[in-house]
Motif scaffolding. Structure first.
Motif, PDB file in Angstrom:
ATOM      1  N   MET A 145       0.952  -1.212   0.110  1.00 48.99           N
ATOM      2  CA  MET A 145       0.083  -0.090   0.023  1.00 48.99           C
ATOM      3  C   MET A 145       0.776   1.107   0.036  1.00 48.99           C
ATOM      4  N   PHE A 146       0.310   2.358  -0.105  1.00 44.47           N
ATOM      5  CA  PHE A 146       1.011   3.530  -0.474  1.00 44.47           C
ATOM      6  C   PHE A 146       1.535   4.227   0.914  1.00 44.47           C
ATOM      7  N   LEU A 147       0.424   4.115   1.825  1.00 43.49           N
ATOM      8  CA  LEU A 147       0.589   4.594   3.265  1.00 43.49           C
ATOM      9  C   LEU A 147       0.275   3.583   4.073  1.00 43.49           C
ATOM     10  N   GLU A 148       1.264   3.106   4.920  1.00 48.12           N
ATOM     11  CA  GLU A 148       1.101   2.194   5.994  1.00 48.12           C
ATOM     12  C   GLU A 148       1.363   2.643   7.228  1.00 48.12           C
ATOM     13  N   ILE A 149       0.301   2.649   8.113  1.00 49.80           N
ATOM     14  CA  ILE A 149       0.474   3.188   9.597  1.00 49.80           C
ATOM     15  C   ILE A 149       0.572   1.723  10.459  1.00 49.80           C
ATOM     16  N   GLN A 150       1.554   1.752  11.367  1.00 42.23           N
ATOM     17  CA  GLN A 150       1.721   0.628  12.052  1.00 42.23           C
ATOM     18  C   GLN A 150       1.895   0.791  13.521  1.00 42.23           C
ATOM     19  N   TYR A 151       0.849   0.304  14.430  1.00 38.50           N
ATOM     20  CA  TYR A 151       0.867   0.229  15.855  1.00 38.50           C
ATOM     21  C   TYR A 151       1.426   1.440  16.361  1.00 38.50           C
ATOM     22  N   ILE A 152       0.722   2.642  16.038  1.00 34.09           N
ATOM     23  CA  ILE A 152       1.223   3.901  16.369  1.00 34.09           C
ATOM     24  C   ILE A 152       0.557   4.203  17.763  1.00 34.09           C
ATOM     25  N   ASN A 153       1.134   4.529  18.863  1.00 32.11           N
ATOM     26  CA  ASN A 153       0.858   4.857  20.286  1.00 32.11           C
ATOM     27  C   ASN A 153       0.967   6.214  20.657  1.00 32.11           C
ATOM     28  N   LYS A 154       0.383   7.004  21.227  1.00 30.39           N
ATOM     29  CA  LYS A 154       0.693   8.316  21.887  1.00 30.39           C
ATOM     30  C   LYS A 154       0.021   8.418  23.001  1.00 30.39           C
ATOM     31  N   SER A 155       1.017   8.939  24.210  1.00 27.40           N
ATOM     32  CA  SER A 155       0.249   9.489  25.409  1.00 27.40           C
ATOM     33  C   SER A 155       0.608  10.660  25.876  1.00 27.40           C
ATOM     34  N   PHE A 156      -0.292  11.639  26.461  1.00 28.60           N
ATOM     35  CA  PHE A 156       0.378  12.811  26.970  1.00 28.60           C
ATOM     36  C   PHE A 156       0.132  12.263  28.488  1.00 28.60           C
ATOM     37  N   GLY A 157       1.192  12.305  29.156  1.00 26.41           N
ATOM     38  CA  GLY A 157       1.063  12.051  30.797  1.00 26.41           C
ATOM     39  C   GLY A 157       0.542  10.751  30.898  1.00 26.41           C
ATOM     40  N   LYS A 158      -0.651  10.579  31.788  1.00 28.13           N
ATOM     41  CA  LYS A 158      -1.243   9.228  31.841  1.00 28.13           C
ATOM     42  C   LYS A 158      -2.301   8.870  30.961  1.00 28.13           C
ATOM     43  N   GLU A 159      -2.790   9.885  30.120  1.00 27.05           N
ATOM     44  CA  GLU A 159      -3.761   9.952  29.028  1.00 27.05           C
ATOM     45  C   GLU A 159      -3.409   9.198  27.991  1.00 27.05           C
ATOM     46  N   GLN A 160      -3.872   8.226  27.294  1.00 27.35           N
ATOM     47  CA  GLN A 160      -3.550   7.768  26.044  1.00 27.35           C
ATOM     48  C   GLN A 160      -4.273   8.250  24.923  1.00 27.35           C
ATOM     49  N   ILE A 161      -3.743   9.107  24.060  1.00 27.24           N
ATOM     50  CA  ILE A 161      -4.425   9.775  23.138  1.00 27.24           C
ATOM     51  C   ILE A 161      -4.555   9.098  21.629  1.00 27.24           C
ATOM     52  N   VAL A 162      -3.679   8.232  21.383  1.00 22.65           N
ATOM     53  CA  VAL A 162      -3.814   7.381  20.127  1.00 22.65           C
ATOM     54  C   VAL A 162      -3.355   6.037  20.547  1.00 22.65           C
ATOM     55  N   LYS A 163      -4.389   5.098  20.211  1.00 21.53           N
ATOM     56  CA  LYS A 163      -4.223   3.669  20.853  1.00 21.53           C
ATOM     57  C   LYS A 163      -3.896   2.592  19.491  1.00 21.53           C
ATOM     58  N   ASP A 164      -2.812   2.161  19.485  1.00 22.40           N
ATOM     59  CA  ASP A 164      -2.560   0.997  18.514  1.00 22.40           C
ATOM     60  C   ASP A 164      -3.187   1.628  17.169  1.00 22.40           C
ATOM     61  N   LEU A 165      -2.744   2.575  16.577  1.00 20.45           N
ATOM     62  CA  LEU A 165      -3.191   2.972  15.344  1.00 20.45           C
ATOM     63  C   LEU A 165      -2.605   2.148  14.302  1.00 20.45           C
ATOM     64  N   ASN A 166      -3.741   1.708  13.233  1.00 20.90           N
ATOM     65  CA  ASN A 166      -2.902   0.579  12.348  1.00 20.90           C
ATOM     66  C   ASN A 166      -3.887   0.614  11.215  1.00 20.90           C
ATOM     67  N   PHE A 167      -3.508   1.169   9.913  1.00 18.59           N
ATOM     68  CA  PHE A 167      -4.388   1.366   8.657  1.00 18.59           C
ATOM     69  C   PHE A 167      -3.433   1.490   7.617  1.00 18.59           C
ATOM     70  N   SER A 168      -4.053   1.239   6.359  1.00 16.20           N
ATOM     71  CA  SER A 168      -3.356   1.478   5.299  1.00 16.20           C
ATOM     72  C   SER A 168      -3.936   2.228   4.062  1.00 16.20           C
ATOM     73  N   LEU A 169      -3.377   2.886   3.093  1.00 17.90           N
ATOM     74  CA  LEU A 169      -4.399   3.323   2.251  1.00 17.90           C
ATOM     75  C   LEU A 169      -3.659   3.444   0.845  1.00 17.90           C
ATOM     76  N   ALA A 170      -4.444   3.241  -0.299  1.00 20.16           N
ATOM     77  CA  ALA A 170      -3.817   3.051  -1.600  1.00 20.16           C
ATOM     78  C   ALA A 170      -3.434   4.420  -2.161  1.00 20.16           C
ATOM     79  N   PRO A 171      -2.740   4.587  -3.025  1.00 18.21           N
ATOM     80  CA  PRO A 171      -2.365   5.530  -3.510  1.00 18.21           C
ATOM     81  C   PRO A 171      -3.546   6.508  -4.268  1.00 18.21           C
ATOM     82  N   HIS A 172      -3.636   7.725  -4.523  1.00 19.33           N
ATOM     83  CA  HIS A 172      -4.796   8.730  -5.103  1.00 19.33           C
ATOM     84  C   HIS A 172      -6.029   8.374  -4.376  1.00 19.33           C
ATOM     85  N   LYS A 173      -6.091   8.001  -3.130  1.00 19.47           N
ATOM     86  CA  LYS A 173      -7.471   7.674  -2.468  1.00 19.47           C
ATOM     87  C   LYS A 173      -7.702   8.725  -1.213  1.00 19.47           C
TER      88      LYS A 173
END
Lengths: 246, 257, 284
Positions: free
Chosen positions: A1-29
């Motif tokens: 795939m053109f864009l692949e997002i794999q297991y992204i996590n992000k927390s600010f302090g104790k608060e988890q803002i992004v949890k296990d972000l996982n997806f992909s996207l074909a070009p021109h979409k």
């Protein structure tokens, strides 16, 4: 795939803002993402754009791992709800900004910006300063400024959020046309149900840091958490009453 | 019908404001003016002509003051602008801002007196460089506080936008941030210029009489009871800010709340 | 790369803003305890005891505070009164420039001017003589270098009032007090009530940090009391400088005790302002 997002996590302090972000996207979409404010969508976009550092995970763009790359080298443009035009530059120079940063030839800049102005129906506005424009015009300049540098990926964070309904509708159509013409790959974040369905080739829903992708629009509509069913219910409840009146 | 006091009040106020300027100018044009005369014996350009004679050193003081104040204003404004960015985006922003208030709010002369040992050790005691450094130390915190408000959410977003459009830190400064802050930079330069231009105590402590800026001259003439030269140097001190203010009064006034 | 930039900025901040203040304070502190200093022989509390047993510093503190307080209160009141009563006049083209002119006058010139006007051989004494109100210069009331610090207070007022007038004119506009007043009138308030319950509270609330700040500036004022002050008591900066610069080297440490105490008070006041109001957007 053109864009692949794999297991992204992000927390600010104790608060988890992004949890296990996982997806992909074909070009021109275009992937439209529905989410209420505070669901983590802005953090997600900023991580992909390189403006915010993820705690973990990888971002693959066109086969290259760009996770550690700085924002200015990613070739990903992030657009805010605010148009953020540079108030000290006129419309022409705002659109030319990215080209000048890349130190392109003057003649090339002149012709490309003119072409872009025409496309955005802003031919006569080149010499105007941002404060002389309407909200819709400003947002178009903002688009032009982003698209002209040919970004690999465009991130749109509620781009029409501050526009009135009519302008919003015209901008949605204009964006679809431009996205098609320039073969743009984009993530389109919105809190507007209709806009989410209208703008995306693919569709997803984000809630408290988790992103859920749908196979197709029917699945999205069928899922009660997206709120589509609720909306349908509202209109259906209205219709019988309306018929009574008639 | 009630009589309006407004025109009366206005005239009084204009008179009160203009009086010091007229009086000082008048005094600078006078000589041989002993009590209880209301008018001086001599009235003319004598003192102003003396300005050109190196003996009084006034012209030299004037240019020395200009060099010192322009240097202080320029360095404090630019460094304050760039460094305030690091403060504003720092997680401990409030503590750092508090720290920059201390040198700004303390009496400069006491500050200078406690620092004079270090100036002596650095070999810049009694030198123009020393005076510039000392005045920089009180105007730099001012500039830091001044630019604090520039670095908000919107500026941050603008910087982020520049970097996603492919610009690095340098181009975001030269192409966007500096042009955006142009007005504020001018105000800050004028303010820090004035801090330096008006400064007396710190300059006297660090300059120890060897660096004679205009304020030092005014004080010396007062001590010598040479009020005519005192008034003359006062005029020189007032004139540049007045001219700048006339060019654009908005440079002068800003609110620090 | 980016982190390096961040560190450089932070280091420069420390070097330019924090370090000089820390060095000055540290030096004064060590000197006050006799640890450093040409004639000192090591750690001792005697200078601190000396300062606390003598009343000089205490008196100077009270004296300076009272002068600064009177100066600030009178300036603010005068400015408020002028703005509330005559603000429309400042729309006048000439007046709107003239009102800025006093800001071009430094403290030292202001003090000199006050001296020229109010001294016993000054302009007003001469006028009084010509009008046959007095016969000798000594008969003219002592208004500079006087016991009541009248000269100092007059100068402070002449320096601060123009600034506060401009400040309040801006606040009046920015806070849309005109509109709020009209609204209050529509709700049935009279002129006095509008001033007391709407205009004044808003203006004072918006400016209290600056008022405190200017009080602190006046507390540490140097050249004005240097020219217009009396021998004793003296205002703080003048007193501290006199102690630090005196010929009796054994007394210098006491000057540093005073400098330390003054600095601690100023720092506490600053921390107090900060705790009351987060000064995030301080300059605008």
């Amino acid at each position: 795939m053109f864009l692949e997002i794999q297991y992204i996590n992000k927390s600010f302090g104790k608060e988890q803002i992004v949890k296990d972000l996982n997806f992909s996207l074909a070009p021109h979409k275009t992937l439209s993402i529905l989410g209420k404010s505070g669901c983590g969508k802005t953090s997600m976009l900023k991580i992909i754009g390189g403006l915010l550092k993820a705690d973990s995970g990888n971002i693959i763009l066109d086969g290259n791992d760009i996770s550690e790359l700085e924002a200015e080298k990613r070739n990903i443009v992030y657009l805010y709800q605010e148009d953020l035009l540079f108030p000290h530059l006129n419309v022409f120079e705002n659109i030319a900004f990215g080209l000048r940063i890349k130190k392109q030839k003057e003649a090339h800049i002149q012709s490309k910006v003119k072409e872009m102005l025409e496309l955005l129906e802003l031919e006569d506005q080149g010499q105007k300063m941002p404060h002389q424009l309407s909200g819709g015009q400003r947002q178009r300049v903002s688009f032009g400024r982003a698209i002209i540098i040919n970004p690999a990926l465009l991130l749109l964070d509620e781009p029409f959020g501050s526009l009135d309904a009519g302008t919003r509708q015209r901008m949605q159509q204009l964006f679809k046309d431009i996205a098609h013409k320039f073969k743009i790959t984009s993530l389109f974040v919105t809190h507007d149900l209709k806009e989410a369905i209208l703008m995306g080739d693919e569709i997803a829903f984000m809630q408290s840091g988790k992103l859920k992708l749908y196979k197709n629009k029917e699945e999205f509509i069928a899922d009660p958490s997206t709120g589509v069913q609720n909306e349908i219910g509202f209109w259906e409840n209205l219709i019988p009453k309306g018929q009574n009146i008639i | 019908m009630r009589i309006s006091l407004k025109p009366f009040f206005l005239s009084i106020m204009v008179l009160l404001i203009l009086f010091p300027f007229v009086y000082l100018l008048w005094l600078s044009l006078s000589a041989d003016w002993s009590f209880p005369q209301v008018m001086p014996d001599y009235f003319g350009l004598k003192n102003w002509k003396a300005l050109l004679i190196s003996e009084t050193g006034l012209l030299r003081s004037f240019f020395q003051s200009v060099i010192i104040s322009v240097s202080v204003g320029f360095t404090a404004t630019l460094s304050g602008f760039v460094i305030s960015r690091n403060i504003a985006y720092h997680p401990k922003k409030n503590t750092l801002t508090l720290l920059s208030y201390f040198p700004y709010i303390i009496s400069p002369v006491v500050f200078g007196a406690c620092l004079s040992y270090f100036f002596l050790k650095l070999g810049i005691f009694g030198q123009m460089t020393g005076v510039i450094v000392a005045q920089f130390m009180i105007s730099f915190p001012y500039a830091l506080i001044f630019f604090n408000s520039f670095w908000g959410e919107k500026t941050k977003n603008m910087e982020d936008l520049v970097s996603t459009l492919g610009g690095n830190r340098l181009s975001s400064f030269t192409k966007v941030l500096l042009p955006l802050a142009k007005g504020m930079l001018l105000v800050c330069f004028f303010q820090t210029f004035l801090i330096s231009w008006f400064e007396y105590g710190l300059t006297s402590v660090i300059g120890v009489g060897k660096v004679q800026t205009l304020t030092i001259k005014v004080f010396l003439f007062i001590r010598e009871a040479n009020y005519f030269y005192g008034a003359l140097s006062s005029c020189l001190l007032i004139l540049p800010p007045l001219v700048l203010m006339y060019i654009n009064k908005k440079y002068v006034f800003n609110k620090l709340t | 790369m980016k982190n390096k930039e961040k560190h450089i900025g932070f280091i420069l901040f420390v070097v330019f803003a924090v370090l000089p203040f820390t060095l000055a304070f540290g030096y004064a502190l060590l000197y006050s305890f006799g640890v450093i200093g040409i004639v000192n022989e090591g750690f001792t509390l005697k200078f601190w005891k000396e300062v606390f047993t003598s009343s000089t510093l205490g008196v100077s503190f009270i004296y300076s505070s009272v002068i600064a307080l009177i100066g600030v209160i009178l300036s603010v009141s005068l400015a408020l009164w002028i703005v509330l009563k005559y603000r429309e006049s400042f729309g006048n083209k000439y007046l709107s420039f003239i009102i800025y002119m006093p800001l071009a006058v430094p403290g030292i010139v202001s003090a000199f001017f006050t001296y020229q006007l109010f001294a016993q051989s000054g302009f007003f004494a001469r006028l009084s003589y010509q009008l046959n109100w007095i016969e000798t210069a000594q008969q003219f009331p002592d208004l500079v270098n006087d016991n009541w610090a009248i000269g100092i207070i007059i100068t402070f007022i002449s320096l601060l009032t123009p600034f506060f007038i401009l400040l309040y004119l801006n606040i009046y506009k920015d806070e849309r007090i005109e509109e709020l007043s009209q609204l209050s009138r529509a709700l049935g308030a009279n002129k006095k009530q509008i001033a007391l319950k709407v205009s004044l509270p808003i203006m004072l609330k918006k400016s209290w940090v600056l008022i405190v700040l200017y009080f602190i500036f006046l507390l540490g004022a140097y050249e004005v009391p240097l020219i217009l002050g009396q021998e004793s008591p003296q205002m703080l900066s003048v007193l501290i400088l006199r102690e630090l610069k005196q010929f009796d080297l054994t007394k210098i440490s006491e000057g540093y005790v005073m400098a330390v105490l003054y600095t601690v008070v100023i720092m506490s006041a600053t921390v107090f302002i900060f705790s009351r109001k987060k000064l995030r957007n301080n300059a605008y």
